[in-house]
Design an enzyme around this catalytic site. Structure first.
Site, PDB file in Angstrom:
ATOM      1  N   GLU A 190     -25.283 -72.565 -28.881  1.00  0.00           N
ATOM      2  CA  GLU A 190     -25.466 -72.667 -30.218  1.00  0.00           C
ATOM      3  C   GLU A 190     -26.459 -73.619 -30.612  1.00  0.00           C
ATOM      4  O   GLU A 190     -26.756 -74.660 -30.021  1.00  0.00           O
ATOM      5  CB  GLU A 190     -24.234 -73.156 -31.040  1.00  0.00           C
ATOM      6  CG  GLU A 190     -23.102 -72.108 -30.898  1.00  0.00           C
ATOM      7  CD  GLU A 190     -21.792 -72.774 -31.501  1.00  0.00           C
ATOM      8  OE1 GLU A 190     -22.034 -73.791 -32.091  1.00  0.00           O
ATOM      9  OE2 GLU A 190     -20.883 -71.899 -31.682  1.00  0.00           O
ATOM     10  N   LYS A 232     -28.358 -76.720 -31.929  1.00  0.00           N
ATOM     11  CA  LYS A 232     -27.766 -78.047 -32.356  1.00  0.00           C
ATOM     12  C   LYS A 232     -28.544 -78.643 -33.295  1.00  0.00           C
ATOM     13  O   LYS A 232     -29.721 -78.764 -33.250  1.00  0.00           O
ATOM     14  CB  LYS A 232     -27.590 -78.845 -31.111  1.00  0.00           C
ATOM     15  CG  LYS A 232     -26.994 -80.350 -31.502  1.00  0.00           C
ATOM     16  CD  LYS A 232     -27.157 -81.105 -30.170  1.00  0.00           C
ATOM     17  CE  LYS A 232     -26.137 -82.394 -30.329  1.00  0.00           C
ATOM     18  NZ  LYS A 232     -26.510 -83.300 -31.610  1.00  0.00           N
ATOM     19  N   ARG A 234     -22.146 -84.111 -39.639  1.00  0.00           N
ATOM     20  CA  ARG A 234     -20.962 -83.289 -39.143  1.00  0.00           C
ATOM     21  C   ARG A 234     -20.080 -83.200 -40.499  1.00  0.00           C
ATOM     22  O   ARG A 234     -19.848 -84.456 -41.110  1.00  0.00           O
ATOM     23  CB  ARG A 234     -20.289 -83.594 -37.750  1.00  0.00           C
ATOM     24  CG  ARG A 234     -19.230 -83.216 -37.625  1.00  0.00           C
ATOM     25  CD  ARG A 234     -19.223 -82.241 -36.426  1.00  0.00           C
ATOM     26  NE  ARG A 234     -17.886 -81.732 -35.734  1.00  0.00           N
ATOM     27  CZ  ARG A 234     -17.839 -82.121 -34.474  1.00  0.00           C
ATOM     28  NH1 ARG A 234     -18.317 -82.664 -34.003  1.00  0.00           N
ATOM     29  NH2 ARG A 234     -16.693 -81.408 -33.969  1.00  0.00           N
ATOM     30  N   ARG A 293     -17.562 -87.368 -39.539  1.00  0.00           N
ATOM     31  CA  ARG A 293     -17.040 -87.706 -38.339  1.00  0.00           C
ATOM     32  C   ARG A 293     -15.998 -89.056 -38.080  1.00  0.00           C
ATOM     33  O   ARG A 293     -15.294 -89.121 -37.238  1.00  0.00           O
ATOM     34  CB  ARG A 293     -18.027 -87.230 -37.066  1.00  0.00           C
ATOM     35  CG  ARG A 293     -19.233 -88.025 -37.314  1.00  0.00           C
ATOM     36  CD  ARG A 293     -20.131 -87.713 -36.289  1.00  0.00           C
ATOM     37  NE  ARG A 293     -19.946 -88.156 -35.018  1.00  0.00           N
ATOM     38  CZ  ARG A 293     -20.238 -87.876 -33.747  1.00  0.00           C
ATOM     39  NH1 ARG A 293     -21.117 -86.987 -33.754  1.00  0.00           N
ATOM     40  NH2 ARG A 293     -19.999 -88.113 -32.693  1.00  0.00           N
ATOM     41  N   GLU A 325     -22.301 -78.494 -39.859  1.00  0.00           N
ATOM     42  CA  GLU A 325     -23.303 -79.374 -39.949  1.00  0.00           C
ATOM     43  C   GLU A 325     -24.246 -79.405 -41.273  1.00  0.00           C
ATOM     44  O   GLU A 325     -24.584 -78.216 -41.798  1.00  0.00           O
ATOM     45  CB  GLU A 325     -24.356 -79.371 -38.724  1.00  0.00           C
ATOM     46  CG  GLU A 325     -25.367 -80.313 -38.520  1.00  0.00           C
ATOM     47  CD  GLU A 325     -24.604 -81.560 -37.547  1.00  0.00           C
ATOM     48  OE1 GLU A 325     -23.424 -81.536 -37.449  1.00  0.00           O
ATOM     49  OE2 GLU A 325     -25.441 -82.400 -37.407  1.00  0.00           O
ATOM     50  N   PHE A 376     -19.807 -73.785 -37.787  1.00  0.00           N
ATOM     51  CA  PHE A 376     -19.865 -73.622 -36.256  1.00  0.00           C
ATOM     52  C   PHE A 376     -18.382 -73.555 -35.804  1.00  0.00           C
ATOM     53  O   PHE A 376     -18.033 -73.204 -34.707  1.00  0.00           O
ATOM     54  CB  PHE A 376     -20.581 -74.507 -35.491  1.00  0.00           C
ATOM     55  CG  PHE A 376     -20.368 -75.918 -35.579  1.00  0.00           C
ATOM     56  CD1 PHE A 376     -19.200 -76.616 -35.189  1.00  0.00           C
ATOM     57  CD2 PHE A 376     -21.251 -76.778 -36.195  1.00  0.00           C
ATOM     58  CE1 PHE A 376     -19.070 -77.898 -35.330  1.00  0.00           C
ATOM     59  CE2 PHE A 376     -21.122 -78.079 -36.349  1.00  0.00           C
ATOM     60  CZ  PHE A 376     -19.886 -78.830 -35.768  1.00  0.00           C
ATOM     61  N   ARG A 425     -13.987 -85.864 -25.896  1.00  0.00           N
ATOM     62  CA  ARG A 425     -14.989 -85.851 -25.614  1.00  0.00           C
ATOM     63  C   ARG A 425     -14.955 -85.052 -23.834  1.00  0.00           C
ATOM     64  O   ARG A 425     -15.146 -86.023 -23.128  1.00  0.00           O
ATOM     65  CB  ARG A 425     -15.999 -87.101 -25.556  1.00  0.00           C
ATOM     66  CG  ARG A 425     -17.382 -86.627 -25.002  1.00  0.00           C
ATOM     67  CD  ARG A 425     -17.865 -88.373 -24.850  1.00  0.00           C
ATOM     68  NE  ARG A 425     -18.246 -89.053 -26.043  1.00  0.00           N
ATOM     69  CZ  ARG A 425     -19.048 -89.025 -26.824  1.00  0.00           C
ATOM     70  NH1 ARG A 425     -19.843 -88.082 -26.983  1.00  0.00           N
ATOM     71  NH2 ARG A 425     -19.037 -89.696 -28.033  1.00  0.00           N
ATOM     72  N   LYS A 465     -23.765 -80.804 -24.817  1.00  0.00           N
ATOM     73  CA  LYS A 465     -25.243 -80.810 -25.521  1.00  0.00           C
ATOM     74  C   LYS A 465     -26.418 -80.946 -24.527  1.00  0.00           C
ATOM     75  O   LYS A 465     -26.379 -81.562 -23.398  1.00  0.00           O
ATOM     76  CB  LYS A 465     -25.032 -81.875 -26.421  1.00  0.00           C
ATOM     77  CG  LYS A 465     -25.004 -83.354 -25.972  1.00  0.00           C
ATOM     78  CD  LYS A 465     -24.777 -84.256 -27.041  1.00  0.00           C
ATOM     79  CE  LYS A 465     -24.360 -85.677 -26.625  1.00  0.00           C
ATOM     80  NZ  LYS A 465     -24.009 -86.643 -27.738  1.00  0.00           N
TER      81      LYS A 465
HETATM   82  P1  AMP Z   1     -24.217 -86.122 -30.825  1.00  0.00           P
HETATM   83  O1  AMP Z   1     -24.052 -86.747 -32.000  1.00  0.00           O
HETATM   84  O2  AMP Z   1     -25.809 -86.239 -29.921  1.00  0.00           O
HETATM   85  O3  AMP Z   1     -23.011 -86.700 -29.824  1.00  0.00           O
HETATM   86  O4  AMP Z   1     -23.928 -84.595 -31.002  1.00  0.00           O
HETATM   87  C1  AMP Z   1     -22.697 -84.219 -31.245  1.00  0.00           C
HETATM   88  C2  AMP Z   1     -23.199 -83.676 -32.883  1.00  0.00           C
HETATM   89  O5  AMP Z   1     -23.919 -82.681 -33.128  1.00  0.00           O
HETATM   90  C3  AMP Z   1     -21.801 -83.232 -33.597  1.00  0.00           C
HETATM   91  O6  AMP Z   1     -21.044 -84.165 -34.053  1.00  0.00           O
HETATM   92  C4  AMP Z   1     -22.304 -82.480 -34.614  1.00  0.00           C
HETATM   93  O7  AMP Z   1     -22.607 -83.357 -35.776  1.00  0.00           O
HETATM   94  C5  AMP Z   1     -23.717 -81.942 -34.168  1.00  0.00           C
HETATM   95  N1  AMP Z   1     -23.882 -80.357 -33.848  1.00  0.00           N
HETATM   96  C6  AMP Z   1     -24.995 -80.007 -34.322  1.00  0.00           C
HETATM   97  N2  AMP Z   1     -24.834 -78.588 -34.211  1.00  0.00           N
HETATM   98  C7  AMP Z   1     -23.686 -78.482 -33.739  1.00  0.00           C
HETATM   99  C8  AMP Z   1     -23.096 -77.221 -33.160  1.00  0.00           C
HETATM  100  N3  AMP Z   1     -23.662 -75.839 -32.985  1.00  0.00           N
HETATM  101  N4  AMP Z   1     -21.742 -77.220 -32.493  1.00  0.00           N
HETATM  102  C9  AMP Z   1     -21.228 -78.493 -32.639  1.00  0.00           C
HETATM  103  N5  AMP Z   1     -21.759 -79.731 -32.990  1.00  0.00           N
HETATM  104  C10 AMP Z   1     -23.091 -79.673 -33.667  1.00  0.00           C
END
Ligand code: AMP
Length: 594
Positions: A250, A252, A257, A272, A302, A342, A419, A425
């Site tokens: 998907e 990102k 969030r 979050r 998001e 999502f 997690r 990611k």
């Molecule tokens: P990170 O903050 O780098 O750990 O990445 C996780 C965050 O990416 C999640 O908490 C969401 O806020 C964001 N995010 C963006 N797009 C998506 C998606 N398609 N699915 C899940 N999380 C997403």
């Protein structure tokens, strides 16, 4: 239960330098707590009166608290302010001032926990005309009735700066030991916490009804579910291998969030960190109300700032300008946002968290009435690295951060609060020679000189060691801060300041100021390097060496939406270090090993 018991324990917890001792002390505190009060004692220990998602907060302005200390002690406001300037912590100032006060009257009854809780509750809820005076009176009465030590903690609670820095998981450990005699049962308590986000409720249930009742916890509209998080890997090949050769990918998006709960006409939005952010996003709440078809549903997505003219996505910093208490209506117009969904966790009475990804995604498509402000994120199933790579390029072109790969296996449930590798990611920065940005927790600061006199010159930052529940240092960051950042820094970090290293911090460096792990910031550097100074992944790559970020720089992102436990983890750092070694020419590899 006397409030002095709590104050004594807080003092011991503050004095300990060992993380494990914190759990033992909590167990002792819980054993002395009558079961009917356990939820309140748990909330107070986290510096709150209710779970995070209920928007009733302490956090009285410090100025008002100063007035109330003056009132209770018979000092002038200016005297209290003067002392506060020198000492920096209103809790300590209050304790010192009240110690010198004349003897308290002998008939005075000691403070009870319930009385303190209820009075704080009144302070938090008072609003409207005359409420300032009412708050002052209530607080002064507590300060007068309490001992100086009790007053110190009451003041810190009231201004939202208790700074004990106890992780929710430590509280769960302590609850498991206290009420079931077995730390292993924490897993059961943890599940209940993950789906209810309410530590007090979990505590009260295990204390009064036992473990079986905790096992029966179900998700419900109105109580946020702790969000599922992602691991990270640096190549499509690795991701596909972990996912069993096939997965969904998907876009990102780089925004905030949100977990949206719809219950007929009522909508609640949670961040979050599980704060209720409905008031900040009235436009998003409207979208949920009108464009999610079922009467009851929980969905996730998001929120991203957009340019209304072109529909283009705008960066995270633009969206963060929506995070304000006043002028919300103007901000909605000035910084318009879209919602990109999502996931779906509940529809009517059906719990979707236990269903696999593909089924959830299909349901999501069914229940959203799409328009240019609300949609589901672009997604695709891939079975080879090439397809993933080209989808990634497309995502970057359209202004995304990268991709989120999601497992499509039969066990691909929504894992609340975890997690794991069901979500992975894959971000843009891995593609360049630069390392990825990381989220770090501020644990200390060095005083500035010259132009930076009076503020901090550099911050000591750490990442999270999930296994040990510790924060290990990874860098000293002194660049990337704007003049405003620098000016505001001491004020911003004040509520985390403590006078010794926090027991959850592992550091060889001794900064001028220590902080309770609380504030998260994003940094970037040129690469990872082995370090004799920093404690992250100590000994994991090389004996006696840790991993550090070389040429670190603040990116400008204060990650107020992340809790310290959501910072980048040591495990992720090790993986990124190893990925870097793989792509480096040999000479460079040798350099970084030296
Ligand atoms: P990170 O903050 O780098 O750990 O990445 C996780 C965050 O990416 C999640 O908490 C969401 O806020 C964001 N995010 C963006 N797009 C998506 C998606 N398609 N699915 C899940 N999380 C997403």
């Amino acid at each position: 239960m006397k409030f002095s018991i709590i104050a004594d324990f807080y003092e011991k917890i503050e004095e300990t330098s060992k993380r494990l001792e914190m759990t033992d002390l909590l167990v002792q505190l819980f054993r002395e707590t009558p079961t009917e009060l356990i939820d309140k004692v748990v909330y107070l220990t986290t510096g709150r009166l209710y779970p995070l998602f209920i928007p009733i907060e302490l956090g009285l302005a410090e100025k008002l608290a100063v007035r109330s200390v003056a009132m209770a002690s018979g000092h002038k406001v200016s005297e209290v302010e003067e002392k506060l300037k020198k000492v920096g912590d209103l809790g300590l100032v209050t304790e010192q001032i009240l110690k010198t006060k004349k003897q308290r009257s002998l008939q005075q009854k000691p403070l009870e926990v319930l009385d303190v809780y209820e009075t704080l509750d009144k302070i938090a809820k008072a609003s409207g005309a005359g409420s300032v005076e009412a708050k002052l009176k209530l607080l002064s009465r507590l300060l007068l009735d309490g001992t100086p030590k009790e007053a110190k903690y009451i003041i810190r609670m009231v201004i939202g700066a208790l700074r004990l820095g106890i992780a929710e998981y430590t509280i769960l450990d302590a609850l498991a030991i206290t009420y079931t005699g077995d730390k292993e049962n924490r897993a059961i308590l943890e599940r209940a916490f993950n789906i209810s986000s309410d530590l007090g409720l979990v505590a009260k249930t295990v204390a009064t009804k036992g473990l079986e009742a905790v096992k029966n916890f179900k998700i419900s509209v109105g109580s946020p579910i702790r969000m599922m998080l992602a691991q990270r890997l640096s190549s499509p090949e690795e991701i596909l291998e972990k996912m069993g050769g096939r997965c969904a990918v998907e876009y990102k998006l780089d925004g905030e969030r949100v977990q949206a709960h719809k219950n007929n006409g009522e909508v609640n939005l949670f961040s979050r960190r599980l704060e209720n952010i409905t008031e900040q996003y009235p436009d998003i709440a409207e979208l949920i109300k009108n464009n999610i078809k079922p009467d009851r549903a929980i969905v996730e997505g998001e929120i991203v700032a957009i340019d209304p003219q072109t529909g283009e996505l705008l960066p995270f910093q633009t969206l963060m300008r929506r995070r304000r208490k006043y002028g919300i209506k103007e901000a909605v117009e000035e910084f318009p946002a879209s919602l990109n969904l999502f996931d779906v966790l509940l529809v009517d009475k059906t719990d979707y968290t236990t269903k696999p990804y593909t089924e959830r995604r299909k349901k999501l498509e069914e229940i959203v009435k799409k328009n240019e402000r609300i949609k589901s994120v672009e997604a695709k199933i891939v079975e080879n690295a090439q397809d993933m790579e080209s989808f990634f390029e497309k995502a970057i072109e359209e202004g995304c951060e990268g991709l989120m790969a999601k497992s499509t296996q039969p066990d691909s449930i929504y894992e609340a609060g975890s997690r794991g590798f069901k979500w992975i990611k894959y971000k843009r920065e891995y593609k360049t020679e630069m390392i990825d940005t990381i989220d770090t927790v501020i644990v200390g600061a060095f005083m500035g000189r010259g132009k930076r006199a009076g503020t901090y010159g550099a911050l000591l930052v750490a990442v999270y060691d999930q296994e040990k529940d510790m924060f290990t240092t990874i860098s000293k960051v002194g660049t990337g801060f704007s003049d405003t950042d620098l000016q505001e820094m001491p004020e911003r970090l004040k509520k985390y300041k403590i006078d010794h290293k926090h027991p959850r911090v592992d550091s060889k460096l001794k900064p001028d100021v220590w902080f309770t792990p609380g504030q998260v910031i994003e940094i970037i550097g040129s690469e990872y390097t082995l370090s004799q100074v920093h404690t992250t992944a100590l000994g994991a790559i090389k004996k006696d060496s840790g991993i550090a970020v070389r040429f670190p720089r603040f990116t400008g992102k204060w990650r107020d939406d992340k809790s310290p436990e959501e910072a980048t983890t040591v495990k992720e750092i090790i993986e990124m270090y190893q990925a870097q070694i793989k792509t480096q020419p040999k000479t460079q590899k040798e350099n970084s090993d030296s």
